[in-house]
Design an enzyme around this catalytic site. Structure first.
Site, PDB file in Angstrom:
ATOM      1  N   SER A 113       0.873  -1.168   0.000  1.00  0.00           N
ATOM      2  CA  SER A 113       0.000   0.000   0.000  1.00  0.00           C
ATOM      3  C   SER A 113       0.906   1.213   0.000  1.00  0.00           C
ATOM      4  CB  SER A 113      -0.887   0.009   1.249  1.00  0.00           C
ATOM      5  OG  SER A 113      -1.485   1.285   1.425  1.00  0.00           O
ATOM      6  N   TYR A 156      -1.475  -1.090  10.649  1.00  0.00           N
ATOM      7  CA  TYR A 156      -1.658  -1.447   9.243  1.00  0.00           C
ATOM      8  C   TYR A 156      -0.462  -0.986   8.418  1.00  0.00           C
ATOM      9  CZ  TYR A 156      -3.653  -1.614   4.543  1.00  0.00           C
ATOM     10  OH  TYR A 156      -3.868  -1.872   3.217  1.00  0.00           O
TER      11      TYR A 156
END
Length: 278
Positions: free
Chosen positions: A136, A150
């Site tokens: 990401s 995350y």
């Protein structure tokens, strides 16, 4: 395109994974696709001889090994692996319990490692292949409060992929880290994005950010998952694929911003850096 290539895609029942599987099948590839519930494919992908739906728990090494072995047994080979499965975890670092953080790492990092361990022997033996790990942009630019755990999982994916790339280079196996920005998938919905079980009073800005992601940003993301699927399918055709691939104009912009921050920090502290040598 070579229709004989076999793809193995995790987290393929929705979002980017589903868009990719549909694109690959339309192009005539053999595709093994995993989901926590294989029945979820029924309404999305018609049965065909070049599609193998697999029910897999990516956090379970034995489950992953069975899926990889079955893929090779059914299609005869394995060329391209896409590690896309995972979920988002919101919450300030002090809010999240050990169990919450561990579950995010189990899925996003150890799940990737389980797939790599199972697929690498096949790829290494045949002396070719490509593993594409979906990180990401927050695995490169992490200055987003409330996404710390995350972010850490996605930084870990990037780090292990860099090492894997170096390890597998002598065997002709390639690796790429994909850093998506905001794509219009269901990632910001409850099944893919978890909020902290217990909150700490005072994190007003983080609560507002959580609310904005769930209520406002969801459904208005700038990235097209279908176009991302095309980019990843094309990536696998590249004889010299990049180790790092940023998808989305937002991801591209943040990557450049991070590079500028690093360049400035390196230049401004050059004297201190050199001062510690003997």
């Amino acid at each position: 395109m070579e229709t004989k290539k076999v793809w193995f895609v995790t987290g393929a029942s929705q979002g980017l994974g589903l868009a990719l599987v549909k694109k690959l099948l339309a192009e005539g590839y053999n595709v093994a696709a995993t989901s926590r519930n294989a029945a979820s494919f029924k309404n999305e992908i018609p049965q065909s001889s070049n599609f193998l739906p697999l029910e897999v728990d990516i956090t379970n090494a034995e489950s992953v090994q069975r899926a990889i072995d079955q893929t090779v047994q059914v299609f005869g080979s394995l060329e391209i692996v896409v590690n896309n499965a995972g979920f988002g975890q919101l919450g300030a670092l002090e809010e999240l319990s050990h169990e919450e953080a561990r579950k995010n790492f189990d899925a996003n990092v150890f799940g990737v490692l389980n797939v790599i361990r199972s697929a690498a022997p096949y790829l290494r033996k045949q002396q070719h292949g490509h593993i594409i790990n979906v990180s990401s942009i927050v695995g490169f630019y992490g200055e987003f409060g409330g996404w710390g755990v995350y972010n850490a999982t996605k930084f870990a994916v990037a780090g292990l992929t860099e090492a894997f790339s170096a390890e597998m280079k002598p065997f002709g196996v390639k690796a790429t880290i994909v850093y998506p920005g905001y794509f219009r998938t269901n990632f910001l919905q409850s099944g893919s994005l978890k909020t902290p079980e217990n909150t700490v009073e005072g994190y007003t800005a983080l609560r507002a950010s959580e609310k904005a992601h769930i209520e406002d940003i969801a459904g208005s993301q700038p990235g097209s998952p279908e176009k991302a699927a095309i980019a990843i399918a094309d990536l696998a055709q590249n004889e010299n694929p990049p180790l790092h691939l940023f998808l989305g104009s937002d991801s591209f912009g943040l990557a450049n911003a991070k590079v500028e921050i690093l360049q400035k920090a390196i230049a401004d502290n050059q004297a201190v850096s050199h001062s510690t040598d003997f």
